[in-house]
Enzyme design. Structure first.
Site: not given
Length: 726
Positions: A200-201, A597, A671, A703
């Protein structure tokens, strides 16, 4: 976080489009109803690419038949390539039913490249090979009860590496024999597969591959993750019976991260582990790759990402540091260097607060800056070593778009090669004599043309134009402007004004934001989303403003928010409202704020830390950064134990008693990114503090809301809440 759920940057249209029943008026059904909505897409661009011989190739696909043509860029004469391109026939001959074969062809066609003759695809949990050279399709694996994923061909196209479960495998293309390369993969050990937070990051959402072929196809570098100390977060799956829970190891801020090591496995399954140069320290491995001559490279960062080291490995996999990047706040993940034939390399860095290019010599010593200035490199296309030129895109002329540029390796003779303003995407041939450019802007629907190296247009291939169904709509008037913050920073904004706008009247305002670091919403490119034009038709002013940290105008513009998320973003947004107030036509007592978000966080934060907005649409919000993932949060906030004040001041939960106005909360129940826990804990605080709220839950949704019926429900709910409360 890197959330891309936006409905903001819409076409800068002053002309109209699609005749409708109410004389050019949009309706919610036209845009979102699953069975009644209209399509407002532009025509697809011609599929063009360069082959290894620097020939321009056009690819056409129809009814499962792929045909390629060599195109003369000077006179646009086309010559068909002699190749059997009936992919559908090849697949059905291999035993794949026609309906399913057509679906596979649709997936494969965008991948076709002029010189690539081998393509992988998955059918019924097995890997298959489309061999264009031999004109056949064949099955490579035979384990329908176990899925293979993240498959990638070796550079010599003789084998394919892939994952089964949490281990790596190899199949020889000639014999279709399988070999297991790693062992020990389990619920907590991932060999060659990214865990959630790295996916994800760091390496990019949706990409789970954590292995990289060496140039000689004899070794594969890979990351191995030990997740045993990472806490588990459970999504209960209450939308199903029986409940189908999802359990993900997810480190929240301050939690244990996965322990990661870097290894190299040979074709016999023997792994050589690299040394850990930071023993005893918490680190991240944020890039892995190879030099052209087969040396292993990796970039490491400390846990809170205040520095980045580029390291190179010898044949025993011992490493040395080539360079270190550091900053007063955080260092972004940087691309690996581009090595030149003489052994020197080009390196991209944010060291000045702007993203620029630097040249290092064969001994890895700094030679000098290639580019500099108060602007940023967006994409490096490559280096013409014969002429000593670097080609790239940058926002040097246009802060909300980019252009294509050339510059000498010594930093002299910067040349802009594109003339029309907007957002450009260039594809150069390997000789750097020509490039294909596709571009669009707020004013201009997508175009595509072929240019020579001096930027002279040889052929305008595509000019999509305004979609036919938009050509009689009464769209809002869109203006783009820069607005000064209290200290003079120029913030970018968009306004959507009603088609019959009267500056003497007062209008309610619908404001959209995202606000997250380096994630602008005001971008100079085409967008077919008509939600903001619908609102403008209904008599609302629509307002989009990027606070400075979201503007992507150099990392220096975002550094001031370090360890204080929420605070400076809100200050900039309030400065924007001061400008709006001075225009005279905005009803400042009737302003709605909308975000998802990070935008959901900022909406909730603004509604609890100011009284400027009457209503708020709060989508999938982080309500306290102690609840969000470690890598993203700690990059900007540091560790919770080291910055308790910053976490508290950035918290929505701790300020719920100060909520002003009405809010509608929206969240998907599955999510796995911004957990529903954020919204549930916020609701708990709202109840304790006697605050009212509206709630929209989306069962089984992650999400970003997806699916026709989900989006229809969401937009209807927002429209009703807006009408009833503003």
């Amino acid at each position: 976080m890197k959330i891309r759920f936006t409905s903001c940057v819409l076409p800068f249209l002053l002309i109209a489009t699609a005749a409708q029943a109410q004389e050019g008026m949009l309706s919610l059904e036209m845009m979102y109803h699953p069975t009644k909505k209209e399509k407002f897409d532009t025509k697809p661009l011609t599929r063009l690419a360069w082959d290894a011989q620097n020939r321009l190739i056009e690819t056409q696909s129809k009814d499962g038949i792929v045909q390629q043509f060599v195109v003369n860029p000077v006179n646009w004469e086309k010559q068909a390539l002699a190749a059997d391109g009936n992919i559908l026939a090849l697949m059905t001959a291999a035993g794949i039913p026609e309906k399913e074969a057509k679906a596979q062809v649709d997936k494969l066609t965008p991948q076709f490249k002029p010189d690539l003759k081998s393509y992988l695809f998955t059918y019924k949990n097995d890997l298959w090979l489309l061999d264009m050279q031999q004109g056949r399709v064949r099955e490579l694996t035979h384990t329908p009860d176990q899925a293979e994923d993240e498959a990638i061909l070796s550079p010599d196209l003789q084998s394919v590496a892939y994952l089964k479960g949490n281990d790596m495998y190899l199949t020889d293309l000639l014999t279709a024999t399988e070999k297991r390369l790693t062992t020990g993969g389990s619920e907590t050990i991932f060999n060659g597969r990214l865990d959630w937070v790295y996916m994800e990051e760091i390496y990019g959402r949706g990409h789970l591959r954590a292995f990289w072929w060496a140039p000689d196809s004899k070794n594969i570098a890979y990351l191995s993750f030990d997740e045993s100390k990472v806490p588990v977060y459970t999504l209960s799956g209450d939308h199903l019976q029986p409940i189908k829970s999802e359990r993900t190891r997810y480190p929240k801020a301050g939690d244990p991260n996965p322990e990661v090591k870097l290894g190299v496995v040979d074709m016999n399954g023997k792994t050589s582990w690299t040394e850990n140069p930071y023993a005893g320290k918490e680190t991240l491995i944020v890039q892995v790759g190879w030099t052209p001559d087969g040396k292993l490279l990796a970039s490491w960062q400390d846990r809170v990402q205040t520095w980045l080291d580029l390291r190179i490995y010898d044949t025993q996999y011992r490493s040395k540091q080539l360079l270190r990047e550091s900053s007063p706040a955080w260092v972004e993940r940087l691309p690996l260097p581009q090595f030149l034939k003489d052994g020197s390399f080009v390196w991209a860095s944010d060291r000045t607060g702007h993203h620029h290019l630097y040249h290092y010599d064969q001994q890895y010593q700094f030679k000098g800056a290639i580019t500099k200035g108060d602007w940023d490199i967006r994409t490096v296309y490559g280096v013409d070593e014969a002429k000593g030129k670097v080609f790239f895109s940058a926002n040097e002329r246009n802060p909300i778009g980019n252009d294509v540029y050339a510059i000498n390796l010594d930093g002299s003779k910067l040349q802009r090669l594109t003339t029309e303003s907007g957002t450009h995407n260039a594809r150069w041939n390997s000789a750097y004599t020509h490039f294909i450019d596709s571009w669009s802007s707020l004013k201009q629907a997508p175009k595509q043309a072929v240019f020579n190296a001096e930027g002279r247009s040889l052929k305008l291939v595509d000019d999509a134009g305004v979609p036919e169904k938009m050509q009689s709509l009464k769209l809002g008037k869109v203006t783009q402007q820069q607005i000064k913050s209290r200290d003079g920073f120029l913030m970018e904004s968009l306004l959507f004004l009603p088609p019959d706008f009267d500056p003497k009247k007062k209008y309610p305002v619908y404001q959209h934001l995202y606000s997250g670091p380096m994630a602008p919403q005001v971008v100079d490119r085409w967008n077919n989303n008509l939600w903001h034009h619908f609102l403008a038709q209904q008599g609302y002013i629509v307002w989009v403003l990027d606070n400075r940290s979201a503007s992507n105008k150099g990392l220096a513009s975002a550094w001031p928010i370090h360890k204080k998320l929420g605070q400076l973003e809100l200050q900039d947004q309030l400065d924007g409202l001061d400008w709006l107030r001075k225009q005279g036509w905005a009803d400042m007592d009737r302003i709605a704020l909308n975000g998802w978000s990070y935008g959901g966080y900022m909406t909730a934060y603004a509604m609890t830390h100011s009284k400027a907005w009457k209503i708020g649409f709060v989508g999938a919000p982080v309500t306290d950064y102690r609840l969000y993932d470690s890598v993203y949060t700690e990059r900007y906030m540091g560790l919770p134990q080291d910055n308790a004040e910053g976490y508290d001041k950035g918290s929505v939960l701790k300020a719920t008693k100060d909520l002003s106005g009405k809010i509608m909360l929206m969240h998907g129940t599955m999510d796995d990114n911004v957990h529903p826990q954020n919204t549930i804990m916020f609701i708990d605080e709202l109840i304790k503090n006697g605050k009212d709220y509206s709630l929209q839950l989306y069962p089984g949704v992650g999400h970003s809301p997806r699916g026709d019926w989900i989006n229809w429900s969401l937009q209807k709910a927002k429209w009703e809440f807006l009408k009833n409360n503003l």
